[in-house]
Design an enzyme around this catalytic site. Structure first.
Site, PDB file in Angstrom:
ATOM      1  CB  SER A   3      -9.187   0.817  -0.598  1.00 43.77           C
ATOM      2  OG  SER A   3      -8.526   0.655  -1.673  1.00 43.77           O
ATOM      3  CG  ASP A  32      -2.315   0.709   0.801  1.00 47.85           C
ATOM      4  OD1 ASP A  32      -2.151   1.889   0.766  1.00 47.85           O
ATOM      5  OD2 ASP A  32      -3.231  -0.190   0.928  1.00 47.85           O
ATOM      6  CG  HIS A  57      -5.246   3.789   0.544  1.00 45.38           C
ATOM      7  ND1 HIS A  57      -4.665   2.376   0.440  1.00 45.38           N
ATOM      8  CD2 HIS A  57      -6.498   3.694   0.149  1.00 45.38           C
ATOM      9  CE1 HIS A  57      -5.560   1.697  -0.367  1.00 45.38           C
ATOM     10  NE2 HIS A  57      -6.767   2.516  -0.373  1.00 45.38           N
TER      11      HIS A  57
END
Length: 1014
Positions: A607, A178, A264
Site C-alpha cells: 500500500s 482509499d 491509511h
C-alpha cells in the site's frame, strides 16, 4: 500489420458470466483476512460500452470516447444522453427479474450493482444485454527521505527538469481510492507560500484547475470548506454497506464522510502528492521535512474503505470500489492510486474491467501487489493495463543509545531525547487475575504485553501497573508480541520511554521503529542484559539520547511481506509484479483518530509502495503529456535496477518485476513498449474464455496476435515453453533523434535466446518490431529460468525481464464431455517414448442434504448455517479425490460453500475449501492421504433452506474398462500429437470422473482429469 479497429470496442466484447472468487487480503501490514462479501449485492455488467470507450454506432447517440490527450466531460450533451441510455438499459434489465439497484456504472464500467436474491442473479445472467453477474466481494487495505533515495532531489533530476519541487506535479490530478483523508494535515494545504504549509495566514499557492468535474461532498465532521485548491475533491461510497445508516449501524465509530478514521488513505495520498517541506510533529519530528512524490499535484479522494474500530484495517466492497473508480475518471483524474487488495486469478472481475477502460481513457493506474509474501504466486492485480507494485526497503535507519549508570548502550532508535527513572517491567506487574497461571502472567509482564495482546475471555487486559510505570523509562524484553505493542503497553501505563533488549537465543536484529514513546532497541550480550536488568531493578536513571537518522543500510531489498509471482492468472504467460518501490517504514501524514493521536507515522506495505509509483507517474505525465499510461509504465519498468536479494535471477524477478524504479532515468527511457485496448482484448482472447468469439476473430483478422505471450509488455513471460517458442514485441523511439539499438541477452541459463533482428534503427516517434525465440537446451523442466533482454544505443539501456519455464509435456489439466469421443492436443518438450494411460472412469457417489442460511456469513464448523456430512473414507493408493457442488443441483438458487477436513481421532484438519460466488464449488485432492474425511456445506447466502446434492469421486490407478485412450507412441522436441478418448458402457444421468496419466520421461505433468456427463 495491425489495423486500427474502431468496430472492436463497439461490440459486446465479453462472453458469458464468470465466477469471481473472494480475494481480499490486507495490503498494509497491520492485520486483515480474506472475506467474502457479507451482503446480497451483485455487480451486473452490460453489453454496451461505457462512456470512455463508446465510439458511436447507436442512432442519435454520438461517440463519447475522448480523443487522445483529452478527458471526458460528464456534463456534455453527448455524455449525458448516452448515460441516460445506459441507465435506461440497466433499469429494463433489472425490472425483468426484480431487485434493488444501488449504483449505476457508466464511465469505465457499464452496468449496475443491485441487491438480489441468488434466484434473481441467476435469472439476470440469461437476460439479453447482460454479460456478467458477479457477487460483491470485500477488499481491504494492503515518506520522509524516499524522494532523496529515489534521486528526485538530485541536481538535474526529475524534479529539477519540471522546474523544481515548486512545480513537480503541477496541475496533475491524483485520485486516491482509499479510506478517506485528514484534510487538516499540512500535506494537503493550499497555502504553501509565505508562512505556508497549513497555516491559514499562509499565501495561497494553488489555483483552480479548469475542466475539473469533481466535488467535495459534506458529511460527518467534514464540510465543503475542508477541500481547497490542493485537495480538490472528496467523496464517499458506502451503498454496499447500506449507505450512511448502514455504516453507523455496523461501524458507528467511523466518520460518515470523506474524513479518514483509519489513517491509511491519508498516508497514501500524502505519499503520492503531499506538499513539499512539511515538518512532522511529535516523535516523528526526528526525521525532518517530508514530501510527496509529486508535491504540486492535486489530490481527489474517493473513500470506499471503512475502518475497524482499532484501525487495524479498513475494507470495502467491490460495488463501492467500482463506483469510486467510475467517479474518479468522470471527474477528470490523471492517475489513480489503488492501495487495495484484489483478484489474483481473474483478469475480468469488475474492478479490473473498470481499470481497463480507465487506462484506455488515458488514466494511469497504480495498484498494490499484496502483502502475502514471501510465498510464491500470491501477487494481486494481474491485469496488464495497470501497474502492479511490489514493496522494497530503503536505506534509512536510526541510530541511538541509552545511558544507564554511566554505561552507554548503543541500539536502533528514532527517539527524541528523554531522561527518567528506569524500571524493569517484571517489577511492575498488575495482580494476576483469577484463573490465570502466574508463570504465564509473569512472562507477559516481562515482555510488556499490551492489553490487545492479552485478551482474557473477550476482554483486553493490561499487565503493567500504571502506579509503578507512570513517569518512568521501562525495560522490556523482546519476544512474542509486536515491538510496537510493547511501546503501546508502556504508553498506556503512563511510561515516558522504553528500552527493548534482545534476549538469549532470540532474534539478533535491532529495529528502529516509531514507537508511541521514545525508545531504543539494544542487542543482546550476557553482560549487558544482566547489567540493564540489574540497574532497572534498582531504579536507576536512564537517559535515552536523541537518535541520528542514517542512510547507510544496504538497499533496496524486497520487503518480506511483499507478494511474489509467478502470476496465478494466465498460465504464467504474463509477469507480475511490474515494478518495486519503497514500501517499508514509509513516513507520511495520518489520521490522529486512527493512529493514537499521531499526525505522522511510519507504515509498511505494498500500500505504501503503490503511491510512490502513482506520484512518479504524475511527474512523467506532466513531463510527457502525450504519453499513454502504458508508455509511462514502460519507462518506469525498462529503467529499473535489481534489488539486492539473494537467490536465483528468476526468484528476484518474481519479487521485483522489472526492477526498482529510477525516476530520473525514466524521464528519458529511449524506447517504450506501448499497447492499447485492442491489444488487451487480443490478450484476453488467448488467456481467458471471457471474450466473444466474433470479437477474437475480428482482432485476429486485423493482425492482432491472440497468443498471450505476444502482448507488447515491457517483460517476457512464458509459463509453458515446450521445445521452442517465438514471442513478438515492438518498441517506439521516444528520443529526440534517429537511434540504432543493439540487443543483448543475459541469464536464462539452459535456454537459448535469439533476437531477430538484433539491431534496430528507429527514427523518433517511429515503431519497429522484433521477435525473440527461446529454445530449451539444458534448463530444468518445470522450473523458471530468468534473465534480461537489453536494447542499447550507447546512451539508453532499455531492459526488460524474461522468465521462462520449460515443460517436458504440455497437456490440459482437465477435459470434459458428454460421452462422445474427446480429442485433445499435447506438445512435447523432449524426445523419446511416450504413452498415455487411462484411469477410471468412476461414477460419482452422492449425498443429499439441506442447509440453512448463516446470517453471520462466517464459516465455523460448529456454527449456524452448516451441514456436516461424514463417512468419507479414502483407501491407500488413491491418486485423486474430488468433492463437488453444482448450481443445477442446488434448489432454490443459492450461494453455498464447501469445506473438506481430514479426520484423525477427534482432530479435524482442513485440507481444502471452495467459496465462490455461486454454488459451483469444487475441492480437489491430488494423491490424497488415506483415511477418513468429513465435508461441511455452508449456507453463505440461502433463501431459507436449500436442498443440495454433494458429488464425490475417489480415483485409483486402474482402468475401469469404460474409457479407451490412444496416443502417440513417441515424442519429438517441439512436436505435437493428439490424445483420443472414447467411452462405452456409461449410464446416462451419472457424473463420471477419470484421468489420463503420462509416462516416457521424468518431470511430466500431473494426469489430465476427465469429466464425462453422458
Amino acid at each position: 500489420m495491425k489495423l486500427i479497429l474502431r468496430a472492436i470496442v463497439a461490440l459486446g466484447i465479453f462472453a458469458g458470466a464468470l465466477n469471481a472468487f473472494a480475494q481480499a487480503s490486507d495490503e498494509m501490514v497491520k492485520s486483515g483476512d480474506r472475506s467474502k462479501a457479507a451482503n446480497n449485492i451483485y455487480i451486473v455488467e452490460m453489453s454496451d460500452k461505457p462512456v470512455v470507450a463508446y465510439e458511436g454506432g447507436i442512432q442519435g447517440l454520438p461517440a463519447t470516447k475522448p480523443r487522445k490527450g483529452q478527458k471526458i466531460d460528464p456534463n456534455s450533451t453527448a455524455v449525458v444522453n448516452y448515460v441516460n441510455y445506459l441507465n435506461d438499459r440497466h433499469g429494463r434489465a433489472l425490472s425483468a427479474t426484480g431487485g434493488k439497484k444501488i449504483y449505476d456504472y457508466n464511465y469505465t464500467f457499464n452496468g449496475f450493482a443491485a441487491e438480489l436474491t441468488p434466484e434473481q442473479a441467476g435469472a439476470l445472467k440469461s437476460t439479453p444485454g447482460v454479460l456478467n453477474v458477479s457477487k460483491d466481494e470485500l477488499q481491504s487495505v494492503v515518506t520522509s527521505q524516499t524522494p532523496k533515495f529515489l534521486g528526485l532531489t538530485d541536481a538535474g533530476g526529475l524534479w529539477d527538469q519540471l522546474g523544481g519541487f515548486e512545480r513537480a506535479g503541477e496541475d496533475i490530478i491524483i485520485g486516491d481510492v482509499d479510506s478517506g483523508i485528514w484534510p487538516e494535515a499540512p500535506s494537503f494545504s493550499d497555502r504553501t507560500g509565505t508562512n505556508g504549509n497549513g497555516t491559514q495566514d499562509g499565501k495561497l499557492s494553488y489555483q483552480q484547475i479548469p475542466g475539473w468535474h469533481g466535488k467535495c461532498t459534506p458529511g460527518e465532521q467534514f464540510t465543503a470548506s475542508n477541500c481547497n485548491q490542493k485537495l480538490i475533491g472528496a467523496q464517499r461510497f458506502n451503498a454496499a454497506w447500506g449507505g450512511d445508516a448502514g455504516i453507523k449501524a455496523q461501524r458507528p465509530w467511523e466518520f460518515v464522510s470523506p474524513r479518514d478514521y483509519n489513517a491509511h488513505g491519508t498516508h497514501t495520498a500524502s505519499t503520492a502528492g503531499g506538499n513539499h517541506g512539511v515538518n512532522p510533529t511529535g516523535l516523528a519530528s526526528v526525521f525532518g521535512p517530508i514530501s510527496g512524490m509529486a508535491p504540486r499535484a492535486r489530490i481527489a479522494v474517493y473513500k470506499a474503505l471503512w475502518s475497524t474500530q482499532d484501525a487495524s484495517t479498513a475494507s470495502g466492497f467491490n460495488s463501492d470500489l467500482v463506483a469510486a473508480i467510475d467517479a474518479a475518471v468522470a471527474d477528470g483524474v490523471d492517475v489513480i492510486n489503488y492501495s487495495i487488495s484484489g483478484t489474483s486469478t481473474n483478469f475480468v472481475d469488475p474492478v479490473e474491467v473498470a481499470f481497463l477502460n480507465a487506462a484506455s481513457a488515458g488514466v494511469f493506474v497504480s495498484a498494490a501487489a499484496g502483502n502475502s509474501g514471501p510465498t510464491a504466486s500470491t501477487v494481486n492485480h494481474p491485469s496488464p493495463w495497470l501497474t502492479t507494485v511490489a514493496a522494497g526497503t530503503h536505506n534509512r535507519n536510526g541510530a541511538g543509545s541509552v545511558t544507564v549508570d554511566g554505561t552507554k548502550y548503543d541500539g536502533a532508535s528514532f527517539a527524541n531525547a528523554i531522561t527518567g527513572n528506569l524500571i524493569d517491567a517484571q517489577n511492575a506487574a498488575l495482580p494476576v487475575p483469577a484463573g490465570v497461571d502466574a508463570a504465564v502472567w509473569a512472562t507477559k509482564v516481562r515482555l510488556c504485553f499490551a492489553a490487545i495482546d492479552n485478551v482474557i475471555g473477550t476482554t483486553p487486559t493490561a499487565v503493567l501497573d500504571p502506579a509503578k510505570i507512570a513517569g518512568k523509562v521501562v525495560l522490556c524484553d523482546r519476544g512474542t508480541n509486536a515491538l510496537v505493542n510493547k511501546g503501546l503497553a508502556v504508553q498506556q501505563a503512563g511510561g515516558i520511554g522504553m528500552i527493548i533488549t534482545n534476549v538469549s537465543g532470540g532474534a539478533t536484529t535491532t529495529l528502529a521503529l516509531l514507537h508511541l514513546v521514545p525508545a531504543v532497541h539494544v542487542p543482546f550480550t550476557s553482560a549487558n542484559y544482566a547489567a540493564l536488568h540489574g540497574a532497572a531493578g534498582a531504579g536507576h536513571a536512564a537517559a535515552i539520547a536523541q537518535a541520528t537518522i542514517t542512510f547507510d543500510v544496504p538497499a533496496p531489498l524486497t520487503a518480506s511481506f511483499s507478494s511474489r509471482g509467478p502470476l496465478q492468472a494466465g498460465g504464467g504467460n504474463l509477469l507480475k509484479p511490474d515494478v518495486i518501490a519503497p514500501g517499508q517504514d514509509i513516513l507520511a501524514a495520518v489520521s490522529p483518530v486512527g493512529d493514537a493521536g499521531r499526525e505522522f507515522d511510519l507504515f509498511s506495505g505494498t500500500s505504501m509502495a503503490t503511491p510512490h509509483i502513482a506520484g512518479l507517474a504524475a511527474l512523467l505525465k506532466q513531463l510527457h503529456p502525450d504519453w499513454t499510461p502504458m508508455m509511462i509504465k514502460s519507462a518506469l519498468m525498462t529503467t529499473g535496477t535489481d534489488v539486492l536479494d539473494a537467490g536465483s535471477t528468476a526468484s528476484k524477478i518474481f519479487s521485483q518485476g522489472a526492477g526498482h524504479v529510477k525516476p530520473n532515468d525514466a524521464r528519458d527511457p529511449g524506447l517504450v513498449y506501448n499497447s492499447n485496448i485492442n491489444d488487451w482484448f487480443a490478450f484476453l482472447c488467448g488467456a481467458t474464455t471471457a471474450v466473444r468469439a466474433d470479437t477474437c476473430n475480428a482482432l485476429s483478422a486485423a493482425g492482432y496476435s491472440l497468443v498471450p505471450n505476444d502482448l507488447n509488455t515491457p517483460s517476457i513471460a512464458i509459463g509453458n515453453l515446450v521445445g521452442t517458442q517465438t514471442v513478438k514485441r515492438s518498441v517506439t523511439n521516444v528520443g529526440q533523434g534517429t537511434a540504432t539499438y543493439a540487443a543483448q541477452t543475459s541469464g536464462v541459463t539452459g535456454i537459448g535466446v535469439s533476437v531477430n533482428p538484433s539491431t534496430l534503427t528507429i527514427p523518433p516517434g517511429q515503431t519497429r518490431s522484433f521477435n525473440v525465440t527461446f529454445t530449451r537446451n539444458s534448463a530444468t523442466f518445470n522450473s523458471y529460468a530468468g534473465g534480461q533482454l537489453t536494447w542499447s544505443d550507447g546512451t539508453h539501456n532499455v531492459r526488460v525481464p524474461m522468465v521462462v519455464r520449460p515443460l517436458a509435456l504440455s497437456a490440459p489439466p482437465e477435459v470434459s464431455g458428454n460421452g462422445s469421443p474427446i480429442n485433445y492436443g499435447v506438445r512435447f518438450g523432449y524426445a523419446g517414448t511416450f504413452s498415455a494411460t487411462g484411469r477410471g472412469l468412476v461414477p460419482a457417489s452422492t449425498n443429499l442434504g439441506t442447509v440453512v442460511d448463516d446470517p453471520a456469513d462466517s464459516f465455523d464448523p460448529k456454527g449456524s448455517g452448516v451441514t456436516r456430512i461424514a463417512g468419507f473414507s479414502i483407501p491407500a493408493g488413491m491418486t485423486f479425490a474430488r468433492f463437488s457442488l453444482f448450481n443445477s443441483d442446488v434448489s432454490p438458487a443459492s450461494d453455498i460453500d464447501l469445506y473438506v477436513y481430514r479426520v484423525v481421532g477427534s482432530t479435524e484438519t482442513l485440507v481444502g475449501s471452495s467459496g465462490g460466488s455461486t454454488s459451483n464449488e469444487e475441492v480437489n485432492l491430488l494423491n490424497p492421504t488415506a483415511g477418513d474425511y468429513v465435508v461441511y456445506v455452508h449456507g453463505f447466502n440461502v433463501s431459507g433452506t436449500a436442498n443440495f446434492t454433494l458429488f464425490s469421486w475417489v480415483l485409483g490407478s486402474t482402468n475401469a474398462g469404460n474409457m479407451t485412450v490412444t496416443a502417440p507412441a513417441a515424442a519429438t522436441v517441439g512436436g505435437s500429437g493428439t490424445v483420443n478418448l472414447t467411452f462405452s458402457g456409461l449410464t446416462p444421468g451419472t457424473k463420471y470422473l477419470g484421468s489420463v496419466a503420462y509416462s516416457g520421461t521424468s518431470s511430466l505433468p500431473n494426469p489430465t482429469i476427465v469429466r464425462v456427463d453422458p
